[in-house]
Design an enzyme around this catalytic site. Structure first.
Site, mmCIF file in Angstrom:
data_model
loop_
_atom_site.group_PDB
_atom_site.id
_atom_site.type_symbol
_atom_site.label_atom_id
_atom_site.label_comp_id
_atom_site.label_asym_id
_atom_site.label_seq_id
_atom_site.Cartn_x
_atom_site.Cartn_y
_atom_site.Cartn_z
ATOM 1 N N SER A 1 44.440 -13.872 -25.848
ATOM 2 C CA SER A 1 45.240 -13.879 -27.422
ATOM 3 C C SER A 1 46.503 -14.247 -26.637
ATOM 4 C CB SER A 1 44.932 -13.610 -27.761
ATOM 5 O OG SER A 1 45.258 -12.130 -27.887
ATOM 6 N N LYS A 2 46.517 -14.989 -27.393
ATOM 7 C CA LYS A 2 48.879 -15.378 -27.561
ATOM 8 C C LYS A 2 49.519 -14.686 -26.871
ATOM 9 C CE LYS A 2 47.539 -18.718 -31.105
ATOM 10 N NZ LYS A 2 48.014 -20.158 -31.904
ATOM 11 N N ARG A 3 49.154 -13.426 -27.088
ATOM 12 C CA ARG A 3 49.988 -12.129 -27.008
ATOM 13 C C ARG A 3 49.938 -11.407 -25.307
ATOM 14 N NH1 ARG A 3 50.609 -11.662 -32.147
ATOM 15 N NH2 ARG A 3 49.117 -10.704 -32.762
ATOM 16 N N ASP A 4 48.634 -12.219 -24.827
ATOM 17 C CA ASP A 4 48.703 -11.861 -23.799
ATOM 18 C C ASP A 4 49.309 -12.369 -22.738
ATOM 19 O OD1 ASP A 4 46.043 -9.968 -24.153
ATOM 20 O OD2 ASP A 4 45.326 -11.512 -24.844
ATOM 21 N N LEU B 1 49.998 -17.968 -22.092
ATOM 22 C CA LEU B 1 50.568 -19.606 -21.914
ATOM 23 C C LEU B 1 50.243 -21.329 -21.292
ATOM 24 C CD1 LEU B 1 51.191 -17.774 -25.106
ATOM 25 C CD2 LEU B 1 53.468 -17.460 -24.259
#
Length: 458
Positions: free
Chosen positions: A227-230, A234
């Site tokens: 997910s985006k926070r991993d 990015l």
RNA sequence: GCCCUCAUCGUCUAUCGGUUAGGACAGGAGAUUCUCAAUCUUCAAAGCGGGGUUCGAUUCCCCGUGGGGGCGCCA
């Protein structure tokens, strides 16, 4: 057979991440493989979380990866606009259709989609409340990757929020109808949503597109999907670190797909030629940055000199804190240094540290390497011999320098290797680096002699 | 809790009933070079468990187990 039309439909509510990039890539590959149309549609119906910055990032990232869209924002097309925030009238129109046919109703200020069948109440353990269930027949999802999947959709669901905005399931289907989407290629996390979507297609009297639910990308370590926070999630991060887009595309294409043989490094044209759904896996894949790094190195090694130097230059400019300010002062010298390092590094991001001593006298000295270099024989004596010979040596070519060093070594009854270690350390402060002769040539006689003498004096 | 889905080396994967289960990354050893990297050679490393079907199952079916996803007036 009619033309394939696929779409990538991101929402600008966060940074553009690897999973999104891979979904975009598979859509793009299929469009290019079939000679179809790749549509970019922005799903920005969640006004509270949208941002122009994220929107910009979607465009930039797709372009950087080389995933050009045939229709969409900044490209135009016959069935636009391509931002859902600009399509409100269309959603009203389709909502009216559902109301007219009795398939939509209002409740608590929101609009619900009405399933067909008898209703009964049941207590939902998950939501801890009584809900109305519908006796419905299961929907069959004919998936190009998973085959036949049956799922029962047995609860009316919201299609318009009480604030008057339509929700994802509704706009997604309406736009797929209005945009003539023939194939829906998306993450497996949407497989359970497909039954809602198919119910909507049917209620709207539209043909159901072919589905392809592709496996998800799992985070590098630990449980769950990426997910985006991993860490490492990015696209922007890889770009900033100097990864090559062609390497990332190649790597991503192999996450969940393979050409059926051992081929791995493939030009994108070859991937386009070979890509199809029989080659797509059904199981989720864990993202392995080590393998990405290896793929990146393969591309780096064969990168044309001009492009390598240009990318290195961009990286240095982007990371001023990692390199001496004077690194970019002399473009010709910078180029020499970079080309000397190209075959040695795994990534562009290693370059500032790897080449620091070329640009400043203020470079770190590896104490362990010093100890090792000074441990055998009499290295200082060897350096004095070398220093003497280099005063008159020809610094214009690597081979001339090699001859000089070998001559010095031969005189002492030693080999090139006996001089290489101490010399490298004396002029660069480290035990690793480009070939010694190239190092000498690019550094130049003055600097080489000065550093050797300083080292001997120390 | 309910629903959907997946299951081969640590990781990404090949195998479409019969193979010494192959390749790649990562790891070990060696060769080579001028250090490192690359390259070459090489070693170690896998069919989740139990039932079927079959002359024969990694492959087909079922049940477990484990992983993933979904169950929002998010997308």
């Amino acid at each position: 057979m009619s033309q394939v039309r696929v779409r990538f439909a991101p929402s600008p509510t966060g940074f553009f991440h690897i999973g999104s990039a891979r979904t975009a890539l598979f859509n793009w590959l299929y469009a290019r493989h079939t000679g179809g149309v790749f549509v970019l549609r922005i799903e920005d119906t969640d006004q509270a979380r949208n941002s122009d910055e994220y929107l910009r990032l979607i465009y930039d990232s797709l372009r950087w990866l080389g995933l050009d869209w045939d229709e969409g924002p900044e490209a135009g097309g016959a069935v636009g606009p391509y931002r859902q925030s600009e399509r409100a009238a269309l959603y009203r129109e389709y909502l009216q259709k559902l109301k007219d046919s009795g398939r939509a109703y209002e409740k608590d200020g929101a609009v619900y989609f009405r399933l067909l069948g008898d209703r009964h109440e049941v207590f939902d353990e998950h939501r801890k409340k009584t809900v109305v269930k519908v006796r419905n027949t299961p929907v069959v999802i004919d998936d190009m990757i998973r085959g036949r999947v049956e799922r029962l959709e047995d609860e009316d669901f919201v299609i318009f929020r009480s604030d008057g905005n339509p929700v994802f399931h509704f706009v997604n289907v309406v736009d797929d109808i209005a945009m003539g989407i023939t194939h829906v290629i998306r993450g497996e996390d949407h497989l359970s949503n497909a039954s809602k979507h198919i119910e909507l297609f049917r209620a709207l009297g539209a043909p159901v597109p072919r589905y392809a639910h592709i496996p998800l990308i799992l985070k590098q370590s630990g449980p769950g999907k990426m997910s985006k926070r991993d860490k490492g999630a990015l696209v922007e991060e890889y770009r900033a670190r100097g990864f090559l887009p062609e390497a990332l595309v190649n790597f991503l294409s192999l996450l969940g797909w393979n050409p059926g043989d051992d081929r791995e490094k493939m030009a994108v044209a070859e991937v386009i030629r070979l890509f199809d759904f029989p080659g797509v896996n059904q199981s989720n894949a864990r993202f392995d940055e080590k393998k990405l790094a290896h793929m990146n190195m393969l591309y780096l090694l064969e990168l044309p000199a001009d492009r390598f130097v240009a990318l290195a230059g961009e990286h240095f400019a982007r990371r001023p804190e990692e390199a001496p300010a004077q690194a970019l002062a002399d473009p010709a010298y910078f180029r020499e240094v970079m080309l000397l390092s190209q075959p040695k590094v795994k990534g562009i991001d290693e370059l500032p540290a790897y080449t620091r001593y070329f640009f400043t006298e203020d470079y770190p000295v590896d104490a362990k390497a010093v100890e090792k270099a000074l441990s055998r024989g009499d290295p200082k004596a060897r350096l004095r011999e070398l220093d003497e010979a280099l005063r008159t040596a020809d610094f214009s070519s690597d081979t001339k320098l090699e001859e000089t060093i070998k001559a010095v070594a031969a005189k002492a009854g030693l080999g090139f290797g006996d001089y290489q270690g101490p010399a490298r350390l004396a002029v660069s402060g480290t035990g690793v680096g480009p070939n010694l002769t190239g190092l000498f040539r690019v550094l130049g006689r003055d600097r080489v002699l000065r550093r050797i003498e300083r080292f001997l004096g120390a």
